[in-house]
Write an enzyme that holds these catalytic residues in place. Sequence first.
Site, PDB file in Angstrom:
ATOM      1  N   CYS A  95     -11.832  72.804 -28.666  1.00 52.43           N
ATOM      2  CA  CYS A  95     -12.587  72.802 -29.924  1.00 52.43           C
ATOM      3  C   CYS A  95     -11.714  72.972 -31.163  1.00 52.43           C
ATOM      4  O   CYS A  95     -12.174  72.722 -32.279  1.00 52.43           O
ATOM      5  CB  CYS A  95     -13.631  73.913 -29.909  1.00 52.43           C
ATOM      6  SG  CYS A  95     -14.563  74.039 -28.381  1.00 52.43           S
ATOM      7  N   CYS A 135     -14.336  79.094 -32.451  1.00 57.43           N
ATOM      8  CA  CYS A 135     -14.003  79.537 -31.100  1.00 57.43           C
ATOM      9  C   CYS A 135     -13.556  78.305 -30.315  1.00 57.43           C
ATOM     10  O   CYS A 135     -13.888  77.171 -30.664  1.00 57.43           O
ATOM     11  CB  CYS A 135     -15.190  80.216 -30.430  1.00 57.43           C
ATOM     12  SG  CYS A 135     -16.650  79.177 -30.217  1.00 57.43           S
TER      13      CYS A 135
END
Length: 440
Positions: A98, A422
């Site tokens: 991510c 995150c």
Amino acid sequence: MATRDQTASVAEPVYIIDGARTPFLKARGRPGPFTPVDLAVQCGRPLLLRQPFPPQAFDQVILGCVNVISEEMNPARVAALRLGLGEAMPAFTVQINCGSGMQSIDTAAKYIREGSADLILAGGAEALSHSPLLLSQDAVEWLSDLQQAKSVAAKMQAASQFQPAMLKPVIGIERGLTDPITELNMGQTAEVVAHLFGITRQQADEYALESHKRLAHAQTEGWLDDEVMPAMSNAGELYRADDGVRPDNSLAALAKLRPVFEPPHGQVTAGNSSQITDGASWVILASEKAVKEHGLKPIAKIIDSQWSALDPKIMGLGPVLAVTELLKRNGQGKDDIDLWEINEAFAAQVLGCLAAWEDEDFCRTVLGLEQPFGQLDRERLNVDGGAISLGHPVGTSGNRIVLHLVNAMRRKKLRRGIATECIGGGQAGAMLIEMLQETS
């Protein structure tokens, strides 16, 4: 040896010049109209056309991409060539789940700070709808035996071992969103965070509803018009805006959705999670030398960045670690930050981060703070919605939140902001951005 702070004080400044992204298009059960490189080209061309320098002026191209398809190995290089940057243009792809889109910016910034580059195109591109369907291991073994059989009898013997269950594909994105160490998928890690900090289903749904309302409002007001470049498919269909937003959503509708990962009592549903989406984003970074040489008008400056890691089971809390360390190193606190972008992987995950910063025990034992970090002003967090309403193309999101943070601060005439996300696998990235005085 110089410390990091001393080095930063004499390093080349890194300026954000411009950026653009595609609309984020929700996956709808089949491959979407664009591959990762298609998306990168769709928003890259209009971005480059509005620059006062030729495309060949870049020193290199860096692109974040997680779901690289077989026809586009090293998508950064493929995109650079299709964008007309020239055969001599170095280009490479980065992958940190991510955080890939932010990693491209951070890597580019380091090249510029050390003086080895002056102008870099840094981006992220992801087409999750093109995630592959895979063969099971049993099917692979069967095909291998069949291929290696030499005689007719051996081939017939191998063929007879076929079982209908081998026809069932393994869905690539499901495996990709499952941590290989803990064997928890990302939604289950969000459930762990929700349990640790008592995040309720209603709180998660309320957060998700607000995300949709904020994005719908930003679209209506035209606040994304200069950021989002329309994309045209090969079939001639025009995509103008993020299409996952549901402006007519309601708490009643969200409450009807069943928990996906921990039924029947879990907090995480499809409605309060980020959407499976396709999209790309680019940011142009420049040194002081490039600014003067090309007559550029910088928007903002990258001050610093931080990458942190923790237990993969609670990967959603990563931003708490990265942001806290970033602010400590720069002698700042939460009240010094005017605007925040925290990627909305899950509503429970964002709310868990906010709760962790207010928890005295967590702040003392994990963050090393004598007092709680404190409460973030929700009116300064993800002000135009986030991944719950517009989607989370994994390799792109870290780039988008930096781009949008800059655009939102410019619109609101604010000075300093943080973008953070995150990262699956138990990591996080955070970036401190400061607007230039003439634009604040």
